[in-house]
Design a protein around this motif. Sequence first.
Motif, mmCIF file in Angstrom:
data_model
loop_
_atom_site.group_PDB
_atom_site.id
_atom_site.type_symbol
_atom_site.label_atom_id
_atom_site.label_comp_id
_atom_site.label_asym_id
_atom_site.label_seq_id
_atom_site.Cartn_x
_atom_site.Cartn_y
_atom_site.Cartn_z
ATOM 1 N N PRO A 5 -5.518 9.156 36.876
ATOM 2 C CA PRO A 5 -5.810 10.061 37.862
ATOM 3 C C PRO A 5 -4.607 10.139 38.973
ATOM 4 C CG PRO A 5 -7.650 8.654 37.637
ATOM 5 C CD PRO A 5 -6.540 8.127 36.745
ATOM 6 N N GLY A 6 -3.904 9.020 39.091
ATOM 7 C CA GLY A 6 -2.672 9.285 39.934
ATOM 8 C C GLY A 6 -1.565 9.972 39.299
ATOM 9 N N LEU A 7 -1.573 10.026 37.950
ATOM 10 C CA LEU A 7 -0.526 10.950 37.184
ATOM 11 C C LEU A 7 -0.733 12.330 37.306
ATOM 12 C CD1 LEU A 7 2.110 10.471 35.641
ATOM 13 C CD2 LEU A 7 0.319 10.901 33.645
ATOM 14 N N HIS A 8 -1.974 12.615 37.098
ATOM 15 C CA HIS A 8 -2.493 14.149 37.314
ATOM 16 C C HIS A 8 -2.444 14.668 38.663
ATOM 17 C CE1 HIS A 8 -4.121 15.382 33.414
ATOM 18 N NE2 HIS A 8 -4.354 13.961 33.384
ATOM 19 N N GLU A 9 -2.732 13.780 39.567
ATOM 20 C CA GLU A 9 -2.271 14.245 41.110
ATOM 21 C C GLU A 9 -0.962 14.566 41.409
ATOM 22 O OE1 GLU A 9 -3.594 12.706 45.747
ATOM 23 O OE2 GLU A 9 -4.025 11.534 43.643
ATOM 24 N N GLY A 14 -1.408 22.229 36.896
ATOM 25 C CA GLY A 14 -0.785 22.598 35.519
ATOM 26 C C GLY A 14 -1.262 21.370 34.487
ATOM 27 N N LEU A 15 -1.009 20.097 34.744
ATOM 28 C CA LEU A 15 -0.924 19.305 33.465
ATOM 29 C C LEU A 15 -2.483 18.971 33.077
ATOM 30 C CD1 LEU A 15 0.264 16.887 31.990
ATOM 31 C CD2 LEU A 15 -0.147 15.397 34.047
ATOM 32 N N ALA A 16 -3.482 19.279 33.985
ATOM 33 C CA ALA A 16 -4.744 18.979 33.650
ATOM 34 C C ALA A 16 -5.206 20.115 32.634
ATOM 35 C CB ALA A 16 -5.767 18.805 34.732
ATOM 36 N N GLU A 17 -4.622 21.294 33.179
ATOM 37 C CA GLU A 17 -4.747 22.494 32.114
ATOM 38 C C GLU A 17 -4.354 22.613 30.944
ATOM 39 O OE1 GLU A 17 -3.408 25.911 34.274
ATOM 40 O OE2 GLU A 17 -4.829 25.693 36.190
ATOM 41 N N GLU A 18 -3.146 21.961 30.659
ATOM 42 C CA GLU A 18 -2.686 21.692 29.227
ATOM 43 C C GLU A 18 -3.233 20.786 28.556
ATOM 44 O OE1 GLU A 18 1.814 21.257 27.119
ATOM 45 O OE2 GLU A 18 1.534 21.365 29.397
ATOM 46 N N VAL A 32 1.740 15.104 23.303
ATOM 47 C CA VAL A 32 3.070 15.427 24.720
ATOM 48 C C VAL A 32 2.641 16.783 25.267
ATOM 49 C CG1 VAL A 32 4.666 16.522 22.985
ATOM 50 C CG2 VAL A 32 5.361 15.558 25.004
ATOM 51 N N THR A 33 2.787 16.650 26.638
ATOM 52 C CA THR A 33 2.690 17.879 27.393
ATOM 53 C C THR A 33 4.103 17.750 28.307
ATOM 54 O OG1 THR A 33 1.544 16.677 29.204
ATOM 55 C CG2 THR A 33 0.312 17.716 27.425
ATOM 56 N N ASN A 34 3.891 19.230 28.964
ATOM 57 C CA ASN A 34 5.063 19.277 29.965
ATOM 58 C C ASN A 34 4.898 18.246 31.169
ATOM 59 O OD1 ASN A 34 6.799 21.201 28.784
ATOM 60 N ND2 ASN A 34 5.029 22.658 29.296
ATOM 61 N N ALA A 35 5.919 18.043 31.805
ATOM 62 C CA ALA A 35 5.529 17.190 33.246
ATOM 63 C C ALA A 35 5.259 17.996 34.430
ATOM 64 C CB ALA A 35 7.020 16.273 33.198
ATOM 65 N N TYR A 36 5.717 19.063 34.548
ATOM 66 C CA TYR A 36 5.125 19.750 35.750
ATOM 67 C C TYR A 36 5.987 19.394 37.134
ATOM 68 C CZ TYR A 36 2.055 22.045 32.420
ATOM 69 O OH TYR A 36 1.480 22.621 31.247
#
Length: 458
Positions: A5-9, A14-18, A32-36
């Motif tokens: 949760p802390g990482l998404h915050e 954008g991270l949650a959407e990807e 893997v995803t982008n880091a935003y």
Amino acid sequence: MHSSPGLHEAAGPGLAEECSTLGGCRTGTAKVTNAYDLPARRVIHTVGPKYALKYHTAAENALSHCYRACLEVLIEHGLQSIAMGCIYTEAKNYPREPAAHVAIRTVRRFLEKHKDKIAAVVFCTSTASDTEIYKRLLPLYFPRDKHEEEIAIAKLPADVGDENGETTIDERKIRITAIPAASVAFPRPLSTSEDVSANNLALTMRRKNSHIDSLLDPSFMCLSKDPDMRRKEQWEKVAQAQSGWSCAKWLGLGDLGGPPLSAAEEYSLHARYLARANALNLTEIAEMKIVYRGGVDNEGRPVMVVVGAHFLLRCLDLERFVLYVVKEFEPLIQKPYTIVYFHSAAALEMQPDLGWMKRLQQILGRKHKRNLHAIYVLHPTLGLKATIFALQLLVDAEVWRKVVYVERLLQLFRYVPREQLTIPDFVFQHDLEVNGGRGLVVDPRTKFITNRTTSAPR
């Protein structure tokens, strides 16, 4: 690395959407995803395994897959550095130190194969206990000089995994054995319904057993002893020790037989007991105050206090008590520590036999033996001294030679300060009765200790 949760915050929406487009992530795999908004180029996500004692090896290998999959994704995307958090969590009941061993050795094995493709691996910890574990274990797998390398050779567990860092089990390996000599078998007559060509039949007739045996190298097959045979011999030794006449059993000292455990077997035994202890509520054992934490001794080593008179064998579940001891001792045995044992008034209670003490030492593991500084025994009796002498002879001389006999409280306080110990009232009363005439006065109500003053005769 790995979602939280802390990482998404910190990364932003954008991270949650990807992540919602990834289709999930199975345990032991990585995506893997982008880091935003994070100060990184990419974020690698993985799912750690749930830990169950029954599936200990499977959980270790799944955790190893998590770390290796993240490093493989790192190379695939042309990245050269990674910050790795602790994938294992308390919510999934994974013991911290065994998991740290898996994490570090997996990274070590991977870097041995791909050291030119990765510039840096950073282990990130969020708790003080994890930080302490990694500070202690990293020099074992990544020694920085010759001295640390010598220490690592002595302290590394026997099982450091295969070439990928995964746990190996000898019994599950494929073994090659020599083909037994067989008599020449004549081919049975062929029925008309069988469609076998003349060439294949001739090839079968010409095949010799000696040709097959030449393909099997006996020197390769004999490099290691057959695990099945080794396990059978171990069982036979245990059965012989349990069924045969034993002087220790005859004297009432318990079962001291059986083959000794290897370092890997002791490590696995300790990990299983620790996992069980962390999953159980052992408050009824804690309330008995048999074993509890003290402060520190005169040199800053943590102290564990054991009260012999509280050990009521007739109303104590020994298996649950062992689990509680493993859980309480675990934070202490990672570094040098001290034990204070109050034997005051304990001679009236039944005590466990030497076989049980031997088993307890095996469960606590070799760190307990290595890091134990001393056992201070207060108010020892002749019977206790005889028992400790038997422990030195029959169980473990290295541990039980660390016993220091203390006859009075004032002498104990030279090793452990008074304010660092929680002492039951009956210990003060016993010390007053035993040593009151020797110049020491202890008030059991205020626990204030003074020297007795005597007036000179006139």
